[in-house]
Motif scaffolding. Structure first.
Motif: not given
Ligand code: GLU
Length: 392
Positions: A31-33, A69-74, A153-158, A166-170, A230-233
């Motif tokens: 998670g981003s956190a 892995s999250s963290g892109a937005i942060a 892997v991450n969500e293709n947020d862009t 998905y909105g959350d990586n869980d 910081m995570g959304s999950g």
């Molecule tokens: N995909 C988002 C990111 O990389 C994170 C989503 C999440 O934290 O669950 O920033």
């Protein structure tokens, strides 16, 4: 099976360590956190190096690893002077575009210390919901694993707008685990697991060591959401992830990640919460989905030799197909009929009905000439094939 009130015991610790050590394929969600410092918005390279040391050890035992892995937005928000939790959707998407490069570079640097190659895989919800794209994503992940690469892997947020996020990586991690039939999904978190009550409110709250069934009682525990900074999950999305993972035959664990080598801690018996899959293995769960859930839209009639090969566990090659009926796309379910017209198997077609008609009865080596591109060798791969139940 232990109930929610059970204390974490040596037996739990032994089972927990064994699940991790015995897994052939592990998905680890970060998670981003954990990865990005809440105060500075910077990537914690020291922590990442510790986790990657863990992953390298798991890999050296012959286990396969996929990271979500999250963290892109942060990370991107910091670069752009935005505040992650206050971003509008388009700002988050811009931040993700900026941050994903940093994230990928950080993983690449950390993994290269151990001589490991990394691949960036960006997925959207569509990729797991549409069978054709699902198969594509799965095949790519399978190939990366076979080639010894660590997919990150991450969500293709862009490009993922609200309706298709998905909105959350869980949950993304659970879908990835399902997609590749992973044995084990590790959600590294800033809590040690699922608690009967919110531990910040009640420090004596008991950690639930193992969950065999997602009962209403267990679901109620998630409403005392223990969310990460910081995570959304929160816990709610983790339970949704547990639903997806365990029904696909994957064991899921929520474990404390704020330490140097979190997987080593799990292996040495650290308390955590395991969500246990039913009696089904990941591969069985997938085959049940192919056999039971999908509506076949076409039929392939095969010759005797192919029918025998299928019964012996082989893939279906175009050479053994006599005729093709119906209209289907790549990835759609089809019935496979023996020479007498009786259904002998179901599977997912690696070619559309039009293409299948063109390659039916021909050898795999001719496919490139016939179709103008080099596709898969089998018309239905054995991993995507389920034999009909025979009587006697
Ligand atoms: N995909 C988002 C990111 O990389 C994170 C989503 C999440 O934290 O669950 O920033």
């Amino acid at each position: 099976m232990t109930g929610p009130a059970a204390e974490w015991s040596d037996a739990h610790a032994r089972r927990s360590a064994a699940r991790l050590r015995d897994a052939r394929r592990i998905v680890v969600k970060v998670g981003s956190a954990l990865l990005v410092d809440d105060q500075t918005g910077r990537l914690d390279e020291h922590w990442l190096a510790g986790l990657v040391g863990d992953l390298a050890r798991v890999r050296s035992r012959g286990q396969q690893v996929v990271v979500v892995s999250s963290g892109a937005i942060a990370l991107g928000s910091r670069t752009l002077g935005l505040v992650p939790r206050r971003n509008r959707l388009d700002e988050s998407q811009a931040a993700a575009a900026v941050g994903q490069i940093q994230l990928a570079r950080a993983w690449r640097n950390a993994l290269s210390v151990h001589g490991l190659e990394v691949a960036q895989v960006l997925l959207t919800l569509d990729d797991s919901d549409h069978r054709r794209r699902y198969l594509n994503a799965r095949n790519t992940l399978e190939t990366l694993l076979r080639l010894g690469v660590v997919p990150v892997v991450n969500e293709n947020d862009t490009v993922a707008t609200a309706e298709i996020r998905y909105g959350d990586n869980d949950r993304l991690a659970a879908r990835v685990a399902q997609m590749i039939s992973a044995d084990c999904l590790v959600l590294l978190s800033d809590v040690s697991g699922l608690y009967a009550r919110d531990p910040r409110v009640d420090p004596a709250a008991a950690l639930v060591p193992e969950v065999a069934t997602l009962t209403p009682d267990i679901r109620a525990m998630a409403s005392d959401a223990v969310t990460g900074g910081m995570g959304s999950g929160g816990m709610r999305t983790k339970l949704l992830a547990a639903d997806v993972a365990t029904s696909a035959g994957t064991a899921m664990v929520i474990a404390y990640g704020r330490r140097e080598a979190p997987l080593a801690a799990l292996e040495s018996g650290e308390a955590c919460t395991w969500f246990l899959p039913g009696a089904v293995s990941p591969v069985t769960a997938r085959k049940q989905w192919i056999a039971g859930t999908l509506q076949p839209t076409g039929e392939l009639c095969v010759d005797d030799g192919a029918a025998r090969a299928l019964a012996a566990g082989a893939s279906l090659l175009a050479a053994g197909v006599r005729s093709v009926d119906g209209t289907f796309g790549r990835g759609d379910a089809v019935r496979i009929l023996g020479p007498d017209g009786v259904e002998i198997a179901r599977g997912l077609a690696a070619y559309s009905s039009d293409e299948a008609r063109r390659i039916a009865g021909r050898h795999s080596g001719e496919i490139t000439d016939l179709l103008g591109y080099r596709g898969r060798d089998a018309l239905v791969h054995r991993d995507d094939l389920v034999l009909a139940r025979t009587t006697g």
